[in-house]
Design a protein around this motif. Sequence first.
Motif, PDB file in Angstrom:
ATOM      1  N   HIS A   1      -0.323  -7.248   5.299  1.00  0.00           N
ATOM      2  CA  HIS A   1       0.622  -7.593   4.233  1.00  0.00           C
ATOM      3  C   HIS A   1       0.503  -9.081   3.957  1.00  0.00           C
ATOM      4  O   HIS A   1      -0.214  -9.814   4.653  1.00  0.00           O
TER       5      HIS A   1
ATOM      6  N   LEU B   1      -0.909  -9.221  -1.747  1.00  0.00           N
ATOM      7  CA  LEU B   1      -0.388  -7.850  -1.697  1.00  0.00           C
ATOM      8  C   LEU B   1       1.130  -7.817  -1.838  1.00  0.00           C
ATOM      9  O   LEU B   1       1.835  -8.581  -1.187  1.00  0.00           O
TER      10      LEU B   1
ATOM     11  N   ASN C   1       2.862  -4.912  -1.225  1.00  0.00           N
ATOM     12  CA  ASN C   1       3.341  -3.977  -0.199  1.00  0.00           C
ATOM     13  C   ASN C   1       2.457  -4.092   1.034  1.00  0.00           C
ATOM     14  O   ASN C   1       1.349  -4.595   0.950  1.00  0.00           O
TER      15      ASN C   1
ATOM     16  N   TYR D   1      -0.186  -2.437   3.511  1.00  0.00           N
ATOM     17  CA  TYR D   1      -1.247  -1.431   3.351  1.00  0.00           C
ATOM     18  C   TYR D   1      -1.694  -0.983   4.736  1.00  0.00           C
ATOM     19  O   TYR D   1      -1.952  -1.818   5.609  1.00  0.00           O
TER      20      TYR D   1
ATOM     21  N   ASN E   1      -2.330   1.802   0.174  1.00  0.00           N
ATOM     22  CA  ASN E   1      -0.938   1.525  -0.191  1.00  0.00           C
ATOM     23  C   ASN E   1      -0.086   2.781   0.025  1.00  0.00           C
ATOM     24  O   ASN E   1       0.068   3.610  -0.882  1.00  0.00           O
TER      25      ASN E   1
ATOM     26  N   LYS F   1       3.375   3.362  -2.168  1.00  0.00           N
ATOM     27  CA  LYS F   1       3.344   3.946  -3.509  1.00  0.00           C
ATOM     28  C   LYS F   1       2.642   5.297  -3.591  1.00  0.00           C
ATOM     29  O   LYS F   1       2.892   6.068  -4.511  1.00  0.00           O
TER      30      LYS F   1
ATOM     31  N   ALA G   1      -4.412   7.100  -3.288  1.00  0.00           N
ATOM     32  CA  ALA G   1      -4.461   5.646  -3.386  1.00  0.00           C
ATOM     33  C   ALA G   1      -5.836   5.155  -3.839  1.00  0.00           C
ATOM     34  O   ALA G   1      -5.945   4.215  -4.631  1.00  0.00           O
TER      35      ALA G   1
ATOM     36  N   ASP H   1      -3.993  -0.156  -7.792  1.00  0.00           N
ATOM     37  CA  ASP H   1      -3.489  -0.990  -6.700  1.00  0.00           C
ATOM     38  C   ASP H   1      -3.445  -0.207  -5.392  1.00  0.00           C
ATOM     39  O   ASP H   1      -2.645  -0.470  -4.502  1.00  0.00           O
TER      40      ASP H   1
END
Length: 261
Positions: free
Chosen positions: A80, A84, A86, A88, A124, A127, A134, A139
């Motif tokens: 992180h 970025l 978020n 990952y 990610n 999301k 992903a 992203d």
Amino acid sequence: MKGNHWGYGQENGPDVWHKNYPVALGSRQSPIDIPRQVSHDPSLGPIVLDYDHCTSINISNNGHSVVVYFDDTDDRSVIHGGPLENPYRLKQFHFHWGGKGCDGSEHTVAGNSYASELHLVHWNAVKYKSFDHAAAAPDGLAVVGIFLETGDDHRWLHTITDAMYMVKYKGSVTDFKGFNPKCLLPSSLHYWTYLGSLTTPPLHESVTWILLKDPIAVSEKQLGKFRLLQFTGEEEDQRSRMENNFRPPQPLKGRRIRSSN
């Protein structure tokens, strides 16, 4: 070059990938050449690699590289910070390298390449529901690239090279538990970052690249163990030594490269 029969030879290599994967000619393809002068972006904070709980599962030969896979069902190994938004999760890492006496990094710096390049691939999970979802999203992935330059033996890399005889052939896989990739990081985590793609088919334009500026050392003896791997399966008549498994730099097409320092 039908289906998944891409590779690094003349007939199925990077020059013809666009025939099956038109995105190869897209606007954010990787790798790229990093110019000597990249402006510092003061909005970029440090990149943080939280690998304290190691979850490596196995090591395998997928016919294109040697890959170490991780348990990515929770947030025990994440990166992180930096560019970025978020955290990952770490999914796998793999390498690209050249032939004997030849460099084989994918990214180049001011036109110069390194002996090898290590890619730590993250997705990610905030999301997207799965790595595959992903991998197709703009992203979705974050890949940390680490250059390897020829020098002394790397004290931790032997853990990987010593296991390679068990995955010599395409399709082979063996347990590889308890390996923490933190030991492969350089002492400085200063980086360049840009928006790019996977460097192998399907070449999805889904990667935030974080390229660490400082290389780590690898000896010629250690690189020699990479080159004993085979692109081919044990049952195949023709043997093909795994080397020069890298894609050359792609056009920048107006993208911005940012520097953390």
